[in-house]
Design a protein around this motif. Structure first.
Motif, short mmCIF file in Angstrom:
data_model
loop_
_atom_site.label_atom_id
_atom_site.label_comp_id
_atom_site.label_asym_id
_atom_site.label_seq_id
_atom_site.Cartn_x
_atom_site.Cartn_y
_atom_site.Cartn_z
N LYS A 1 45.94 57.26 -33.60
CA LYS A 1 44.60 57.01 -33.05
C LYS A 1 43.95 55.77 -33.66
N ASP A 2 43.74 55.76 -34.96
CA ASP A 2 42.97 54.69 -35.59
C ASP A 2 43.71 53.35 -35.57
N PHE B 1 43.56 52.03 -32.09
CA PHE B 1 42.21 51.53 -31.81
C PHE B 1 42.04 50.12 -32.37
N LEU B 2 42.44 49.91 -33.61
CA LEU B 2 42.29 48.60 -34.24
C LEU B 2 43.09 47.53 -33.50
N LYS B 3 44.30 47.85 -33.15
CA LYS B 3 45.15 46.87 -32.47
C LYS B 3 44.59 46.52 -31.10
N LYS B 4 44.00 47.50 -30.43
CA LYS B 4 43.50 47.28 -29.07
C LYS B 4 42.17 46.53 -29.06
N TYR B 5 41.20 47.01 -29.84
CA TYR B 5 39.85 46.47 -29.73
C TYR B 5 39.57 45.30 -30.68
N PHE B 6 40.36 45.17 -31.73
CA PHE B 6 40.17 44.04 -32.64
C PHE B 6 41.27 42.99 -32.45
N GLU B 7 42.17 43.28 -31.51
CA GLU B 7 43.26 42.36 -31.20
C GLU B 7 43.99 41.91 -32.47
#
Length: 681
Positions: free
Chosen positions: A56-57, A60-66
């Motif tokens: 999950k986390d 999330f970081l890879k997706k939204y913080f690129e």
């Protein structure tokens, strides 16, 4: 929190952070760790959090913080399918031909799997695999780089990935073991590749894990199985013609006789006793007799180890560090996220090479097991280190040695001797300070009575150690009610069990189920489980009736159900929504005062002139209580009742400490005061 983690990363400092439920602490430490550029170990106390971070986390970081970074997950070796054992089992003639279907399915799964984790095997396939078929390795059976399947090993694949990753996810046991091995070998050994920072999440579990990891354990029936395996090897295996076979079998039988005599010594069932702190003359004599038997086991095993022939296996890798032999290995295909190209039955090595000398391989395993038995029995028997507690525990009922000398009724299922460090937290704290690397200890529950004094003392940290408290963003005052019934008898009153059942049933009927009832012992759980279902109008589930995961899934899906459980459900479970609207605690979770470890800690503190209750028992209980009650609010929209059916929570000399450590909830002492609140949720 992210700013404090960033500061610790820059200064290579150690910091303690309590972050209440809902603060987003995982992202708050992952982001500055990644931005620092340091290779960071993230260690968790519970498996579900390790999985949550990865699934999950990190996503999330890879997706939204690129962000583009490599992550590795290292779990215990026993969590992974062992390709060598899988191959051996699949070709084992003792497995009938009708088993070929599951063997083919398992082979196909292993050929395509990216993880090799046992938990990832489809359930329908898991159900087909016989329980007696072991397809995972252990530390004493793994052959490391000398294994013909080394270059496609799932476990070492993760080690190789970790050596190239910025985030390495492990559990506390692996982390503590890694630190311990590196301390003994001057940073040459260990499990985890080189790292520059560590985040210790669920840090409230660290001392318990360190106590288990840094202790010595000797289990009678498991040791008997090892010795009986050696007898079988020299009676029926290819070793039967060995010139020393007769002498070895005789030594093995002597050890079996001693182990049988230890089993016979404990005829009454008991849960836990101290071995070497008995006070009466008879108890002291008993402890001396057992110590002599343990020394005899150690001496005979040492003689046996010297007598056994040396196994003719490939030498172990020169480096004791498992990743040392990986750095020149071709693990590129793993780093790209591709499964191994070779299936477990398609390796370059031939089957004949694998089974050419299977008994030689078993002999190597036996030597390792004997070394462990010798080390542990000699340390426990010596019992001279006063910083350890020496104890024995026993559960009776099923184990029957092959020697045939004990019936199932007479022989214990498990007798375990252990030497456990009284201050494992201090040992771990010393190791953390010695490495002088960024260390962040965090959890939702680290403080007691509004400060970190207890936590810092347990690990030997100075009171000046940086610390930060971040309250939960959840509105406890508006969304929770703390119920402390004034009319219930004291927990030691003979009328308490009946009153507890009656009060619990009334509250759960009022809440239409939706309740988690937490107990401080299995005995109390069983007593309540026998009576509560007849008093409530809602389905009741009880721990051990099913797996933990299945129970939680059923509890979440059946909104009006009731779940009754003990220690393992006090922390780490997450049930957001109306399925969990009431948490009931049967009594304050003090450590049992007569348990050996609790007695050892009390004795040590009193020798130093400290009040053991105020400096250990009370704050330890407060942390456990906070964890249990923390199961209630798991999202900002959750509402519910926290109930403690122990009069000491409101009427004792330490009641203020208890209530100061709990969320700022509305407090009531009559069931009628809850009716309107429960009707609204």
């Amino acid at each position: 929190m992210a700013l404090e983690v960033e500061r610790a990363m820059k200064d290579d400092d150690l910091t303690i952070i309590e972050a209440g439920t809902g603060t987003g602490k995982t992202l708050a430490y992952l982001l500055p760790a990644l931005l620092s550029g340091k290779t960071t170990v993230v260690s968790t106390g519970l498996k579900n959090l390790q999985d949550q971070i990865y699934q999950k986390d990190i996503v999330f970081l890879k997706k939204y913080f690129e962000m583009d970074f490599q992550v590795a997950v290292i779990k215990g070796r026993e969590n992974y399918v062992c390709r060598r054992l899988l191959r051996l089992k699949a070709r084992n003639p003792s497995l009938l031909m009708e088993d070929q279907r599951w063997k083919d399915q398992l082979n196909h799964w292993a050929s395509d799997s990216l993880t090799g984790l046992l938990e990832d095997i489809p359930k329908e396939l898991q159900d087909k695999i016989p329980k007696t078929v072991k397809i995972y390795s252990s530390s004493d059976s793994c052959r490391g780089s000398s294994c013909p399947n080394f270059h496609s090993c799932f476990y070492y694949r993760n080690i190789a990935l970790a050596a190239k990753s910025k985030i390495i996810l492990v559990n506390h046991y692996i982390f503590v073991l890694d630190l311990s091995l590196k301390a003994k070998t001057g940073d040459q050994g260990g499990i985890i590749p080189d790292w520059e920072a560590v985040i210790l999440d669920e840090a409230h579990l660290l001392e318990k894990t360190a106590t288990e990891c840094l202790g010595y354990v000797f289990e009678v029936s498991e040791s008997a199985k090892t010795i009986e395996g050696l007898i079988e090897l020299f009676e029926k295996g290819i070793m039967k013609d060995s010139p020393m076979a007769e002498a070895i079998i005789e030594l093995c039988q002597e050890i079996i006789d001693i182990l049988d005599s230890i089993s016979s010594f404990y005829k009454e069932s008991f849960s836990e006793r101290e071995l070497y702190t008995y006070e009466t003359p008879r108890e002291k004599e008993n402890s001396r007799e057992i110590a002599q038997k343990l020394r005899a086991v150690s001496d005979r095993c040492e003689a046996l180890s010297r007598t056994l022939p040396s196994p003719k296996l490939n030498p172990a890798p020169a480096s004791s560090s498992p990743w040392g032999s990986l750095q020149n290995s071709d693990y590129g295909k793993f780093s790209s996220g591709q499964p191994p190209q070779a299936g477990p039955f398609q390796e370059a090595v031939t089957w004949e090479e694998l089974v050419d000398q299977p008994d030689e391989e078993r002999l190597d395993l036996f030597q390792k097991k004997l070394a462990t038995i010798i080390q542990n029995t000699s340390f426990i028997a010596d019992h001279s280190d006063e910083t350890f507690v020496y104890q024995v525990s026993a559960k009776f009922g099923a184990y029957e040695p092959k020697s045939g000398k004990k019936s199932k009724k007479e022989a214990p299922l498990k007798i375990s001797f252990a030497a456990l460090p009284i201050e494992a937290g201090q040992i771990l704290g010393d190791m953390l300070r010695r490495i002088e690397k960024t260390t962040v200890l965090t959890s939702a529950t680290l403080s007691t009575s509004g400060n970190f004094n207890f936590f810092k003392n347990r690990f030997g940290f100075s009171q000046e150690t940086p610390s930060l408290t971040l309250d939960s963003p959840f509105d406890y005052a508006a969304n929770t009610v703390l119920y402390l019934p004034a009319h219930i008898p004291g927990v030691d009153d003979s009328h308490y069990p009946e009153a507890f059942l009656r009060e619990t049933a009334q509250l759960l009927n009022l809440s239409k189920g939706r309740g988690l009832v937490l107990f401080t012992s299995n005995e109390k759980l069983k007593m309540a489980a026998a009576g509560l279902p007849d008093l409530v109008a809602w389905p009741v589930m009880v721990q051990n009736d099913d797996t933990k995961a299945n129970l939680l899934e059923r509890f979440k899906n059946n909104v009006n159900s009731i779940l009754m459980a003990t220690a393992s459900f006090w922390q780490g479970i997450d049930v957001p929504g109306e399925s969990l609207s009431v948490v009931i605690i049967d009594r304050l979770p003090f450590e049992h005062p007569f348990r050996p470890l609790a007695k050892g800690r009390k004795r040590l503190l009193e020798q130093r002139g400290q009040n053991a209750f105020n400096s250990y028992a009370l704050p330890h209980m407060l942390l456990t209580l906070r964890q249990g009650l923390g199961r209630l609010l798991r999202s900002s929209s959750d509402r519910g009742v926290l109930a403690i059916f122990d009069k000491r929570a409101a009427h004792s000399s330490y009641a203020k400490d208890i209530q100061k450590s709990l969320p700022p909830s509305l407090k009531v002492d009559k069931l009628s005061d809850l009716e309107e609140f429960l009707a609204s949720i």
